[in-house]
Motif scaffolding. Structure first.
Motif, short mmCIF file in Angstrom:
data_model
loop_
_atom_site.label_atom_id
_atom_site.label_comp_id
_atom_site.label_asym_id
_atom_site.label_seq_id
_atom_site.Cartn_x
_atom_site.Cartn_y
_atom_site.Cartn_z
N ALA A 61 12.70 1.78 -1.25
CA ALA A 61 12.69 0.34 -1.47
C ALA A 61 11.30 -0.26 -1.33
O ALA A 61 11.07 -1.40 -1.73
N GLY A 62 10.37 0.49 -0.75
CA GLY A 62 9.03 -0.03 -0.54
C GLY A 62 8.97 -1.11 0.54
O GLY A 62 8.16 -2.02 0.45
N GLN A 63 9.83 -0.99 1.55
CA GLN A 63 9.89 -2.00 2.60
C GLN A 63 9.81 -1.34 3.97
O GLN A 63 10.15 -0.17 4.14
N ILE A 64 9.38 -2.13 4.95
CA ILE A 64 9.31 -1.66 6.33
C ILE A 64 9.94 -2.70 7.25
O ILE A 64 9.99 -3.88 6.91
N HIS A 65 10.46 -2.23 8.36
CA HIS A 65 10.96 -3.11 9.42
C HIS A 65 9.85 -3.22 10.46
O HIS A 65 9.38 -2.21 10.97
N VAL A 66 9.46 -4.44 10.77
CA VAL A 66 8.37 -4.71 11.69
C VAL A 66 8.93 -5.47 12.88
O VAL A 66 9.60 -6.49 12.72
N ARG A 67 8.67 -4.96 14.11
CA ARG A 67 9.12 -5.62 15.34
C ARG A 67 7.93 -6.32 15.99
O ARG A 67 6.89 -5.70 16.24
N ILE A 68 8.07 -7.59 16.26
CA ILE A 68 7.01 -8.37 16.88
C ILE A 68 6.93 -8.05 18.36
O ILE A 68 7.94 -8.04 19.05
N LEU A 69 5.72 -7.79 18.84
CA LEU A 69 5.48 -7.51 20.25
C LEU A 69 5.07 -8.81 20.93
O LEU A 69 4.12 -9.44 20.52
N THR A 117 0.85 -1.18 0.00
CA THR A 117 0.00 0.00 0.00
C THR A 117 0.89 1.24 0.00
O THR A 117 2.11 1.13 -0.01
N ALA A 118 0.29 2.40 0.02
CA ALA A 118 1.05 3.66 0.03
C ALA A 118 1.88 3.77 1.31
O ALA A 118 1.41 3.45 2.40
N MET A 119 3.11 4.19 1.15
CA MET A 119 4.03 4.27 2.29
C MET A 119 3.61 5.33 3.30
O MET A 119 4.03 5.29 4.45
N GLU A 120 2.77 6.28 2.92
CA GLU A 120 2.33 7.32 3.84
C GLU A 120 1.50 6.75 4.99
O GLU A 120 1.46 7.31 6.08
N LYS A 121 0.82 5.63 4.74
CA LYS A 121 0.02 4.98 5.79
C LYS A 121 0.88 4.26 6.81
O LYS A 121 0.42 3.96 7.91
N LEU A 122 2.12 3.97 6.45
CA LEU A 122 2.99 3.13 7.28
C LEU A 122 4.00 3.97 8.05
O LEU A 122 5.20 3.89 7.84
N ALA A 123 3.51 4.76 8.96
CA ALA A 123 4.38 5.59 9.78
C ALA A 123 5.02 4.75 10.88
O ALA A 123 4.43 3.75 11.33
N PRO A 124 6.22 5.11 11.32
CA PRO A 124 6.83 4.40 12.45
C PRO A 124 5.94 4.47 13.68
O PRO A 124 5.20 5.42 13.89
N HIS A 157 -4.73 -17.50 19.16
CA HIS A 157 -5.43 -16.58 18.27
C HIS A 157 -4.90 -16.60 16.84
O HIS A 157 -5.44 -15.95 15.97
N LYS A 158 -3.79 -17.30 16.61
CA LYS A 158 -3.20 -17.47 15.28
C LYS A 158 -2.72 -16.15 14.65
O LYS A 158 -2.79 -15.98 13.45
N TYR A 159 -2.24 -15.22 15.46
CA TYR A 159 -1.67 -13.98 14.93
C TYR A 159 -0.65 -13.42 15.90
O TYR A 159 -0.57 -13.83 17.06
N PHE A 160 0.13 -12.45 15.42
CA PHE A 160 1.09 -11.70 16.23
C PHE A 160 0.76 -10.23 16.13
O PHE A 160 0.33 -9.75 15.07
N ALA A 161 0.99 -9.49 17.18
CA ALA A 161 0.93 -8.04 17.14
C ALA A 161 2.34 -7.53 16.86
O ALA A 161 3.33 -8.11 17.32
N ALA A 162 2.44 -6.47 16.07
CA ALA A 162 3.74 -5.93 15.71
C ALA A 162 3.65 -4.41 15.58
O ALA A 162 2.55 -3.85 15.49
N VAL A 163 4.80 -3.80 15.55
CA VAL A 163 4.87 -2.35 15.40
C VAL A 163 5.92 -2.03 14.33
O VAL A 163 6.92 -2.73 14.20
N ILE A 164 5.67 -0.99 13.55
CA ILE A 164 6.61 -0.58 12.51
C ILE A 164 7.75 0.17 13.17
O ILE A 164 7.52 1.16 13.87
N GLU A 165 8.97 -0.29 12.96
CA GLU A 165 10.14 0.40 13.52
C GLU A 165 10.64 1.48 12.58
O GLU A 165 10.94 2.58 13.01
N GLU A 166 10.79 1.15 11.32
CA GLU A 166 11.24 2.14 10.34
C GLU A 166 10.74 1.74 8.97
O GLU A 166 10.36 0.61 8.73
N ARG A 167 10.74 2.71 8.07
CA ARG A 167 10.29 2.44 6.71
C ARG A 167 11.32 2.94 5.72
O ARG A 167 12.03 3.92 5.97
N HIS A 168 11.40 2.24 4.61
CA HIS A 168 12.31 2.60 3.52
C HIS A 168 11.44 2.90 2.31
O HIS A 168 11.03 1.98 1.60
N THR A 169 11.15 4.17 2.11
CA THR A 169 10.20 4.55 1.07
C THR A 169 10.72 4.24 -0.32
O THR A 169 9.94 3.83 -1.19
#
Length: 121
Positions: free
Chosen positions: A112-120, A48-55, A98-110
């Motif tokens: 490259a279109g990639q994000i670093h996601v840290r599992i909580l 999706t658009a990188m603007e939605k994926l804020a740290p 529950h068959k899922y993990f919660a995570a938070v975006i640590e940083e984004r690389h606009t």
């Protein structure tokens, strides 16, 4: 005057730190068995658009078919984790209630279109 006589008449010597050491021995090694928390950071390709994926944005990681894990923001799929790390996550998600993990975006690389996601956990 022998040494036995001198030792029998003298007072016992206690080191000054002996009382402090005795009071600290109850919790001296409590940190040895403290729980270890492992932080896992994954690389995900944005769909999706990188603007939605804020740290610091919280995501939900769900297992999909084909050995991939999708990242959801509310009800929208925003990124996909692929590769060996995704396959390992799928096997771990099967064991979770529950068959899922919660995570938070640590940083984004606009670029490259990639994000670093840290599992909580």
């Amino acid at each position: 005057m022998g040494i036995e006589f001198i030792r029998s008449r003298s007072k016992d010597h206690h080191k000054a730190w002996a009382r402090e050491a005795e009071s600290a021995t109850a919790d001296l090694f409590t940190g040895a068995n403290a729980p270890v928390f492992v932080t896992r950071v994954l690389l995900a390709r944005a769909t999706t658009a990188m603007e939605k994926l804020a740290p610091e944005t919280v995501l939900l990681l769900k297992a999909e078919g084909g050995g991939q894990v999708d990242c959801y923001l509310k009800d929208e799929r925003v990124a996909t984790v692929e590769g060996p790390t995704a396959i390992q996550l799928v096997s771990e998600m099967i064991d979770r209630p529950h068959k899922y993990f919660a995570a938070v975006i640590e940083e984004r690389h606009t670029e490259a279109g990639q994000i670093h996601v840290r599992i909580l956990e």
